[in-house]
Design a protein around this motif. Structure first.
Motif, PDB file in Angstrom:
ATOM      1  N   ARG A  78       1.346  -1.472   0.348  1.00 53.65           N
ATOM      2  CA  ARG A  78       0.076  -0.110  -0.454  1.00 53.65           C
ATOM      3  C   ARG A  78       1.217   1.305  -0.054  1.00 53.65           C
ATOM      4  NH1 ARG A  78      -5.677  -0.200   2.240  1.00 53.65           N
ATOM      5  NH2 ARG A  78      -5.783   1.953   1.485  1.00 53.65           N
ATOM      6  N   CYS A  79       2.176   1.350  -0.195  1.00 49.10           N
ATOM      7  CA  CYS A  79       3.366   1.831  -0.138  1.00 49.10           C
ATOM      8  C   CYS A  79       3.228   3.221  -1.273  1.00 49.10           C
ATOM      9  CB  CYS A  79       4.758   2.018   0.928  1.00 49.10           C
ATOM     10  SG  CYS A  79       5.733   2.971   0.324  1.00 49.10           S
ATOM     11  N   SER A  80       3.204   4.266  -0.666  1.00 53.70           N
ATOM     12  CA  SER A  80       3.182   4.791  -2.726  1.00 53.70           C
ATOM     13  C   SER A  80       3.708   6.364  -2.380  1.00 53.70           C
ATOM     14  CB  SER A  80       2.108   5.402  -2.789  1.00 53.70           C
ATOM     15  OG  SER A  80       1.968   6.933  -1.473  1.00 53.70           O
ATOM     16  N   GLY A  81       4.466   6.668  -3.506  1.00 53.30           N
ATOM     17  CA  GLY A  81       5.204   7.324  -3.796  1.00 53.30           C
ATOM     18  C   GLY A  81       5.346   8.476  -2.474  1.00 53.30           C
ATOM     19  N   ALA A  82       4.208   9.392  -2.098  1.00 49.47           N
ATOM     20  CA  ALA A  82       3.353  10.361  -1.379  1.00 49.47           C
ATOM     21  C   ALA A  82       4.344   9.491   0.033  1.00 49.47           C
ATOM     22  CB  ALA A  82       2.196   9.847  -1.230  1.00 49.47           C
ATOM     23  N   HIS A  83       4.324   8.082   0.443  1.00 50.37           N
ATOM     24  CA  HIS A  83       5.073   7.705   1.798  1.00 50.37           C
ATOM     25  C   HIS A  83       6.290   7.570   1.425  1.00 50.37           C
ATOM     26  CE1 HIS A  83       1.165   5.381   1.776  1.00 50.37           C
ATOM     27  NE2 HIS A  83       1.127   6.504   2.944  1.00 50.37           N
ATOM     28  N   VAL A  84       6.667   7.751   0.316  1.00 47.86           N
ATOM     29  CA  VAL A  84       8.321   7.689   0.091  1.00 47.86           C
ATOM     30  C   VAL A  84       8.729   9.314   0.627  1.00 47.86           C
ATOM     31  CG1 VAL A  84      10.850   7.567  -1.161  1.00 47.86           C
ATOM     32  CG2 VAL A  84       9.026   6.024  -1.186  1.00 47.86           C
ATOM     33  N   LEU A  85       7.828  10.459   0.122  1.00 44.22           N
ATOM     34  CA  LEU A  85       8.613  11.985   0.129  1.00 44.22           C
ATOM     35  C   LEU A  85       8.125  11.956   1.923  1.00 44.22           C
ATOM     36  CD1 LEU A  85       6.062  14.082  -2.250  1.00 44.22           C
ATOM     37  CD2 LEU A  85       8.729  12.863  -2.399  1.00 44.22           C
ATOM     38  N   GLU A  86       7.221  11.312   2.084  1.00 43.33           N
ATOM     39  CA  GLU A  86       7.100  11.711   3.911  1.00 43.33           C
ATOM     40  C   GLU A  86       7.956  11.059   4.568  1.00 43.33           C
ATOM     41  OE1 GLU A  86       4.180   9.374   6.977  1.00 43.33           O
ATOM     42  OE2 GLU A  86       2.836  10.123   5.253  1.00 43.33           O
ATOM     43  N   PHE A  87       8.669   9.628   4.612  1.00 41.60           N
ATOM     44  CA  PHE A  87       9.695   9.337   5.363  1.00 41.60           C
ATOM     45  C   PHE A  87      11.098   9.835   4.391  1.00 41.60           C
ATOM     46  CE2 PHE A  87      13.787   6.227   4.550  1.00 41.60           C
ATOM     47  CZ  PHE A  87      13.469   6.171   5.780  1.00 41.60           C
ATOM     48  N   LEU A  88      11.309  11.163   3.964  1.00 40.33           N
ATOM     49  CA  LEU A  88      12.140  11.059   2.953  1.00 40.33           C
ATOM     50  C   LEU A  88      12.187  12.666   3.343  1.00 40.33           C
ATOM     51  CD1 LEU A  88      12.785  11.345  -0.793  1.00 40.33           C
ATOM     52  CD2 LEU A  88      14.365  10.126   1.179  1.00 40.33           C
ATOM     53  N   ARG A  89      11.472  13.117   3.996  1.00 38.37           N
ATOM     54  CA  ARG A  89      10.845  14.940   4.862  1.00 38.37           C
ATOM     55  C   ARG A  89      11.640  14.491   6.038  1.00 38.37           C
ATOM     56  NH1 ARG A  89       6.506  15.812   1.758  1.00 38.37           N
ATOM     57  NH2 ARG A  89       7.371  17.287   0.103  1.00 38.37           N
TER      58      ARG A  89
ATOM     59  N   ASN B 165       7.288   0.193  -7.903  1.00 38.83           N
ATOM     60  CA  ASN B 165       7.766   0.672  -7.465  1.00 38.83           C
ATOM     61  C   ASN B 165       7.825   2.008  -6.933  1.00 38.83           C
ATOM     62  OD1 ASN B 165      10.094   1.359  -6.112  1.00 38.83           O
ATOM     63  ND2 ASN B 165      11.427  -0.302  -7.359  1.00 38.83           N
ATOM     64  N   PRO B 166       7.323   1.880  -5.661  1.00 42.25           N
ATOM     65  CA  PRO B 166       7.224   3.805  -4.860  1.00 42.25           C
ATOM     66  C   PRO B 166       8.502   4.207  -5.129  1.00 42.25           C
ATOM     67  CG  PRO B 166       7.042   2.232  -3.262  1.00 42.25           C
ATOM     68  CD  PRO B 166       7.087   1.601  -4.595  1.00 42.25           C
ATOM     69  N   PHE B 167       9.449   3.981  -4.941  1.00 42.50           N
ATOM     70  CA  PHE B 167      10.463   4.361  -5.319  1.00 42.50           C
ATOM     71  C   PHE B 167      11.164   5.619  -6.062  1.00 42.50           C
ATOM     72  CE2 PHE B 167      11.098   1.390  -1.957  1.00 42.50           C
ATOM     73  CZ  PHE B 167      11.356   2.092  -0.637  1.00 42.50           C
ATOM     74  N   GLY B 168      10.888   4.983  -7.448  1.00 40.80           N
ATOM     75  CA  GLY B 168      10.705   5.600  -8.335  1.00 40.80           C
ATOM     76  C   GLY B 168       9.683   6.209  -9.067  1.00 40.80           C
ATOM     77  N   ALA B 169       9.165   6.908  -8.456  1.00 40.21           N
ATOM     78  CA  ALA B 169       7.513   7.811  -8.508  1.00 40.21           C
ATOM     79  C   ALA B 169       8.090   8.764  -8.960  1.00 40.21           C
ATOM     80  CB  ALA B 169       6.607   7.680  -7.121  1.00 40.21           C
TER      81      ALA B 169
END
Length: 191
Positions: free
Chosen positions: A72-83, A142-146
């Motif tokens: 269920r992880c998306s690019g938005a969750h990856v951005l949240e992780f980076l922030r 792949n959410p990391f390639g979004a």
């Protein structure tokens, strides 16, 4: 969320993770023993770092409110992780109102925030992108390639380069020197 491992980034682009407290260390070691094979003695530094990054992201998903599954992880969750990782950054990023904005080496301290260096984030995303596919994820999911992640990294790169007064220029690949063709004299005309 306060039991997540921390990422130490710096201008030298050190992206190793360290543990905030013993609880997180215990949690991660338990997760490692149950979810991934034991590291081989021949693993490269890159492979070890990729495994640590993958485990840290997995821990982040578990600690997320509500907890998230990888599917269920998306690019938005990856951005949240980076922030989230920005709070552990060691790179001073001057704001527009800072008198040292655009100075590569400011002469005095300022209250500007510390952030993760762009290069550290870029390398981290590269490792996580590879780890996602190695752990059974489909490349198209792949959410990391979004696209949002790529745009965010570009924004961070541009913002940090402007804040430091050093423009970012993509390195051009050097082409091998072409062999010079010796000029042959024109054929003499026989009459």
């Amino acid at each position: 969320m306060d039991s997540l491992p921390e990422m130490g980034g710096s201008n030298s682009e050190n992206t190793s993770f360290s543990t905030i407290n013993n609880t997180a260390s215990t949690t991660i070691s338990v997760a490692n023993s149950s979810s991934s094979p034991p590291p081989s003695s021949t693993s490269s530094r890159y492979e070890n770092q990729k495994r640590r990054d993958w485990n840290t992201f997995g821990q982040y998903l578990k600690n997320h409110r509500p907890p998230l599954s990888l599917s269920r992880c998306s690019g938005a969750h990856v951005l949240e992780f980076l922030r989230y990782l920005d709070q552990f950054g060691k790179t001073k990023v001057h704001t527009l109102i800072c008198p040292f904005y655009g100075y590569p080496n400011p002469p005095a301290p300022c209250p500007c925030p510390l952030r993760q260096a762009w290069g550290s984030l870029d390398a981290l995303i590269g490792r996580l992108r590879a780890a996602f596919e190695e752990n059974g994820g489909k490349p198209e999911a792949n959410p990391f390639g979004a696209r949002a992640v790529r745009l965010y990294l570009r924004e961070v790169r541009d913002l940090q380069s402007k804040a430091r007064g050093i423009s970012y220029e993509k390195k051009k690949r050097k082409r091998p020197p072409q062999q010079q063709i010796q000029a042959l004299p024109p054929p003499s005309g026989a009459a």
